[in-house]
Write a protein that holds these residues in place. Structure first.
Motif, PDB file in Angstrom:
ATOM      1  N   ARG A  97       0.803  -1.209  -0.045  1.00 35.74           N
ATOM      2  CA  ARG A  97      -0.220  -0.057  -0.177  1.00 35.74           C
ATOM      3  C   ARG A  97       0.737   1.316   0.122  1.00 35.74           C
ATOM      4  O   ARG A  97       0.870   2.262  -0.786  1.00 35.74           O
ATOM      5  CB  ARG A  97      -0.997   0.038   1.254  1.00 35.74           C
ATOM      6  N   LEU A  98       1.794   1.387   0.883  1.00 35.49           N
ATOM      7  CA  LEU A  98       2.912   2.467   1.002  1.00 35.49           C
ATOM      8  C   LEU A  98       3.395   2.589  -0.455  1.00 35.49           C
ATOM      9  O   LEU A  98       3.572   3.705  -0.825  1.00 35.49           O
ATOM     10  CB  LEU A  98       3.875   2.319   2.186  1.00 35.49           C
ATOM     11  N   VAL A  99       3.881   1.548  -0.962  1.00 40.83           N
ATOM     12  CA  VAL A  99       4.737   1.636  -2.175  1.00 40.83           C
ATOM     13  C   VAL A  99       3.697   2.364  -3.331  1.00 40.83           C
ATOM     14  O   VAL A  99       4.213   3.263  -4.161  1.00 40.83           O
ATOM     15  CB  VAL A  99       5.479   0.320  -2.748  1.00 40.83           C
ATOM     16  N   ARG A 100       2.697   1.604  -3.339  1.00 35.64           N
ATOM     17  CA  ARG A 100       1.495   2.150  -4.476  1.00 35.64           C
ATOM     18  C   ARG A 100       1.391   3.387  -4.238  1.00 35.64           C
ATOM     19  O   ARG A 100       1.206   4.155  -5.406  1.00 35.64           O
ATOM     20  CB  ARG A 100       0.402   1.108  -4.151  1.00 35.64           C
ATOM     21  N   GLU A 101       1.045   4.020  -3.036  1.00 34.08           N
ATOM     22  CA  GLU A 101       0.689   5.456  -2.679  1.00 34.08           C
ATOM     23  C   GLU A 101       1.633   6.354  -3.348  1.00 34.08           C
ATOM     24  O   GLU A 101       1.477   7.466  -3.789  1.00 34.08           O
ATOM     25  CB  GLU A 101       0.290   5.800  -1.224  1.00 34.08           C
ATOM     26  N   PHE A 102       3.119   5.914  -2.823  1.00 37.82           N
ATOM     27  CA  PHE A 102       3.991   6.837  -3.175  1.00 37.82           C
ATOM     28  C   PHE A 102       4.275   6.837  -4.670  1.00 37.82           C
ATOM     29  O   PHE A 102       4.850   7.904  -5.306  1.00 37.82           O
ATOM     30  CB  PHE A 102       5.498   6.363  -2.281  1.00 37.82           C
ATOM     31  N   ALA A 103       4.464   5.648  -5.149  1.00 39.31           N
ATOM     32  CA  ALA A 103       4.453   5.582  -6.815  1.00 39.31           C
ATOM     33  C   ALA A 103       3.292   6.289  -7.378  1.00 39.31           C
ATOM     34  O   ALA A 103       3.743   6.948  -8.413  1.00 39.31           O
ATOM     35  CB  ALA A 103       4.472   3.980  -7.180  1.00 39.31           C
ATOM     36  N   ASP A 104       2.255   6.293  -7.144  1.00 35.21           N
ATOM     37  CA  ASP A 104       1.176   7.122  -7.825  1.00 35.21           C
ATOM     38  C   ASP A 104       1.480   8.590  -7.758  1.00 35.21           C
ATOM     39  O   ASP A 104       1.369   9.116  -8.493  1.00 35.21           O
ATOM     40  CB  ASP A 104      -0.231   6.652  -6.930  1.00 35.21           C
ATOM     41  N   TYR A 105       1.739   8.913  -6.265  1.00 32.67           N
ATOM     42  CA  TYR A 105       2.362  10.281  -6.279  1.00 32.67           C
ATOM     43  C   TYR A 105       3.422  10.920  -7.223  1.00 32.67           C
ATOM     44  O   TYR A 105       3.488  11.967  -7.831  1.00 32.67           O
ATOM     45  CB  TYR A 105       2.710  10.600  -4.832  1.00 32.67           C
TER      46      TYR A 105
END
Length: 155
Positions: A97-105
């Motif tokens: 979840r953290l990786v996905r959120e930061f990658a999306d950002y």
């Protein structure tokens, strides 16, 4: 002479950054803030090694281990003892979840209209030109920020 089918577009920029990971984005943002016309070329997946497979996933998992280690020391801090059991599935879900959120950002940052993003592989044609898909891009300066690869230690 090149035919139209060989090259569909020629575009000039002040600075071209090859690599849209953490270092590439930081370099592009700095050049843009200094007034340069900046392009970023990244063949994807967008986000870079640090966010997708390196620093962020590793640190997210290590943080869970650190919290568990602290919980084992509650008495030392004047707290009642607690029992912590690792749920590997929940730890991995949190990391994802953290990786996905930061990658999306980061993808949102790379798509900033003040930058030009080319999602393709870059190949140098000369010291001032690269081929990107069907396009030829030129710039006075290039920044190569293509990341790294993990090295395997023979142990």
């Amino acid at each position: 002479m090149e035919s139209q089918s060989q090259v569909s577009m020629r575009r000039a920029h002040d600075v071209i950054v090859i690599g849209g990971g953490s270092a590439g984005y930081a370099a592009a943002r700095t050049a843009r803030d200094a007034g340069a016309d900046v392009a970023i070329v990244d063949q994807g997946p967008l986000g870079g090694l640090c966010i997708l497979r390196g620093c962020m996933p590793t640190k997210a998992i290590l943080r869970s281990a650190e919290v568990a280690a602290l919980l084992r020391r509650t008495k030392e801090f004047g707290l009642s003892p607690v029992s912590a059991h690792a749920d590997l599935s929940a730890i991995v879900d949190r990391k994802d979840r953290l990786v996905r959120e930061f990658a999306d950002y980061r993808v949102q940052q790379l798509q900033d209209p003040r930058l030009t993003l080319y999602q393709s592989r870059a190949v140098f044609l000369s010291p001032h030109e690269i081929a990107v898909g069907d396009s030829v891009l030129s710039a006075g300066s290039f920044i190569i920020a293509t990341g790294s690869r993990p090295s395997e230690v023979p142990i």
